[in-house]
Design an enzyme around this catalytic site. Structure first.
Site: not given
Ligand code: AMP
Length: 300
Positions: A49, A52, A54-55, A79, A165-166, A203, A205
């Protein structure tokens, strides 16, 4: 409003697909079963959640490749290796629902802890040697928690494709190993990192950075680019590591946790650059109290 516009509005509303929200595994599975009966393919995007761009890039890729896209929002306690980090992790479910709906997500799965961990068995999964380096080394037990929750989601949802995500490259490798070892019939996709204009990897964060720290944050990506150039110019890896350490040592707001150059296919840490092939340059660093990670691939 003219009659034509009224008809048009009704047409748009009738055509619009609303996102469905599920919080219970049983109800979600029941729904998925009916969709699978009509041969629909399912793409899955797991997230924690505070969404942004990226998600959303993961979501868009899934929408382009599947009939149905399911996104999960779940802050997975197993985790987190630091209770304070878990407590401070941003939570924006109401905003996220609006973002997902606008982005055309079909289903949001947002379960509770009781739903995902009813027996609290303390089950763990280990990944040797992958969990011994970088994120795994500094966040002991983190990847066990990641693998556990992803395995649960894969069993519940049974997606055709799942999107990661990478940005969290080691997590992608861990999930790939999990899929291989446990024969999950799912195809994994690794989506490039989406960045802010100044290069900072997006991110959840980042929201916790003060404006002053946010200004300093692009230095992280810059360090990866500089390291890549040095590597291309045949500088030994230990010297590159020294230069990156030096780059951050002059500013007390930065505390470097690790900087590594790894094989791009196996994630094995490198002490010497190969003459050719794919490498990945990885960093984890505290900016103030916020821990940020980033990486870039380099083709030699
Ligand atoms: P998270 O919510 O941080 O657990 O991220 C969920 C998914 O989004 C994970 O597969 C991350 O690698 C991907 N993700 C997070 N930030 C980015 C970003 N800036 N660009 C691409 N994918 C992202």
């Amino acid at each position: 409003m003219s009659f034509k516009n009224v008809v048009l509005t009704f047409y748009i509303l009738a055509k619009r697909r609303y996102m469905q929200l599920f919080t219970e595994i049983k109800l979600l599975q029941h729904h998925i079963k009916s969709q699978k009966l009509s041969q629909k393919t399912i793409g899955f995007v797991p997230t924690m959640g505070t969404l942004h761009s990226g998600h959303i890039s993961l979501l868009e890729q899934s929408k382009a490749e599947n009939d149905l896209t399911i996104c999960s929002i779940y802050i997975n306690p197993t985790q987190f290796t630091n209770q304070e980090d878990l407590e401070n992790y941003p939570r924006k479910l109401e905003d996220d629902k609006i973002i997902l709906e606008k982005s055309g997500c079909d289903i949001l799965f947002a379960p509770s802890d009781m739903e995902m961990y009813p027996s609290q068995s303390g089950m763990t999964i280990s990944f040797d040697p992958l969990e011994k380096v970088m994120e795994g080394k500094f966040r002991k037990g983190h990847f066990s928690g990641v693998a556990l929750i992803i395995a649960k989601f894969f069993n519940i949802i049974q997606p055709d494709k799942a999107y990661f995500g990478q940005k969290d490259i080691q997590q992608y490798f861990i999930v790939a190993q999990l899929v291989k070892e446990l024969f999950f019939p799912v195809q994994l996709k690794c989506i490039p990192t989406v960045r802010e204009e100044d290069g900072l990897a997006m991110s959840s964060r980042n929201r916790r950075l003060t404006p002053a720290l946010r200004k300093k944050a692009p230095k992280i990506h810059e360090a990866l680019i500089v390291a890549g150039e040095l590597l291309r110019n045949n500088q030994p890896i230990n010297e590159i590591k020294g230069k990156v350490r030096e780059l951050f040592s002059t500013d007390n707001d930065f505390q470097l946790e690790y900087f590594e150059i790894a094989d791009g296919e196996s994630l094995e840490l490198l002490e010497e650059a190969p003459p050719q092939g794919k490498v990945v340059i990885c960093i984890a660093i505290y900016l103030g109290k916020i821990r940020l990670i980033d990486n870039v691939f380099l083709f030699l």
